[in-house]
Motif scaffolding. Sequence first.
Motif, PDB file in Angstrom:
ATOM      1  N   HIS A   1       8.743  25.204  38.215  1.00 26.34           N
ATOM      2  CA  HIS A   1       9.489  25.999  39.194  1.00 26.34           C
ATOM      3  C   HIS A   1       9.556  25.290  40.529  1.00 26.34           C
ATOM      4  O   HIS A   1      10.579  25.324  41.223  1.00 26.34           O
ATOM      5  CB  HIS A   1       8.831  27.376  39.365  1.00 26.34           C
ATOM      6  N   LEU A   2       8.462  24.661  40.890  1.00 23.35           N
ATOM      7  CA  LEU A   2       8.428  23.942  42.163  1.00 23.35           C
ATOM      8  C   LEU A   2       9.259  22.664  42.099  1.00 23.35           C
ATOM      9  O   LEU A   2       9.540  22.057  43.123  1.00 23.35           O
ATOM     10  CB  LEU A   2       6.968  23.582  42.516  1.00 23.35           C
TER      11      LEU A   2
ATOM     12  N   TRP B   1       8.290  19.910  40.717  1.00 22.34           N
ATOM     13  CA  TRP B   1       7.458  18.721  40.802  1.00 22.34           C
ATOM     14  C   TRP B   1       7.490  17.927  39.499  1.00 22.34           C
ATOM     15  O   TRP B   1       7.292  16.735  39.487  1.00 22.34           O
ATOM     16  CB  TRP B   1       6.013  19.085  41.155  1.00 22.34           C
TER      17      TRP B   1
END
Lengths: 283, 223
Positions: free
Chosen positions: A132-133, A135
């Motif tokens: 979600h981030l 990364w």
Amino acid sequence: MRKSKLMLAPVLLWLSIFLLIPMLIVVVISFTQRDTLGNVVFSFSLEGYKTFFDSLYLGIYWDTLVLSVLTTVICLLVSYPLAYYIANAPAKMQKWGLILITIPFWINFLIRTYAWVLLLRTQGVVNTILMHLGWIQDPIQMLYTKGAVLLGMVYNFIPFMVLPIYVALEQMDKRLLDAASDLGASRWKAFRYITLPQSKSGIMTGAVLVYVSTTGMFVVTDILGGAKSMMISNIIQSQYLGARNWPFGSALSVIFVITSLILIMLFNRAMQSKADRAKEGRA
Amino acid sequence: MKKKTHPLLGLHSLIMMIFIYVPILLIIVYSFNNTRLSGDWKGFTFDWYVSLMKDRHVMEALSNSLIVAVSSTIVATIFGTLAALALRNVSRKLRVSMNGLLYLPVIIPDIIMGLSLLVLFTQLHMPFGKITVIIAHITFSMSYVYVVVTARLTGMGRQLEEAASDLGASGWQTFRHVTLPQISPGIISGALIAFTMSLETSWSASSWLVQALLRFPYIYMVK
């Protein structure tokens, strides 16, 4: 003196019956054979010990030692500052700190370890958050790796390290530190030459507790490591309960306990000389 | 005057607490999860708690675990503390050998101790049940109490006790008002470890429990 011996009697009796005799039986069994049905035949044999020197078992044995030592070192590194912080907090906070650390560990480690499965698996909490981030693009394989086993071990044994170090730090005479700083010692020096040596007994206790618990743990390896990572205790357990080769299981146990004893003695000696060096530094 | 600890230490402790509690919170959250098998979130439910309360086996297992943990902790704490106190006043030779003996359960992995006791109980034809579990738990946890209380006693020194008896306190009074208050943090830590170890070791849970993810963990197979 006499009263002390009287106080010791029940303890000695208990340990003789429920510790020494069973261990002796294990040592005896380790020198026996088994028949085709898996029953122990009481005739002298080194078969159990010979089986151990199979490269497969030696490899697993080495892995077990490495993992246990790593777990102990990491536990020490993360727990010492925590124990230090609690020991230096106001008295009321200290109690709460200890309770907070202990309570989660009243939940069975099986359940705690399964919580890590939820966190680490490919669709697990950690991977979801990271994706979600933005990364990472694809989930990372975290479960069923040696790292996951290491994490699970460290997580499970933190209180065994924190509690003894806390006990040692808490009873330390804090005026020594004031004296040190009055005499111009830096914070680091005061820690290095006063706090650290004084907490030595706690570190030693904690390290032994964590090391031994790790070596004896097979459930965490099963759950977080999958079938790939075996520990010596997995094998001992399966030799007793599954494969019914008690002589081999016993031989493994004997070798294992002796190695642990030697390692712990070496560790004790290392700690000793370190303390002596600290004393020389102070003089 | 109290020195303030370094702010980084506080931060580290906070992170450690989060590290310790995240899995626990996750378990609590999932215990309200309206699904039986998967770890995905399927909505909120109290069903697991209802079926938990209804399940006689689980409740029995829970009470068994607590009985085992409490009784073994009490006996182990008494034994461990007795040994720690007694060993201060005996000859060096006896102290060293008893110390070694008391360290054994710490050094021997519990799997090996457990299996060796299994062999003993089998030889003695003792039926497996609460009693044998309690015996095993007392045997390994008394050492933990001993180790922690001894650490405390060693750091304490004897001046205060000597002062008390010089001032006319009886042996019991000295123990009750001087020794005990000083070693009580050690006894409490030891008892906490013993209790924790006892609940820990109840891994012989039946596997259906694990699948449901929460459900009470403290299970003993009692015949």
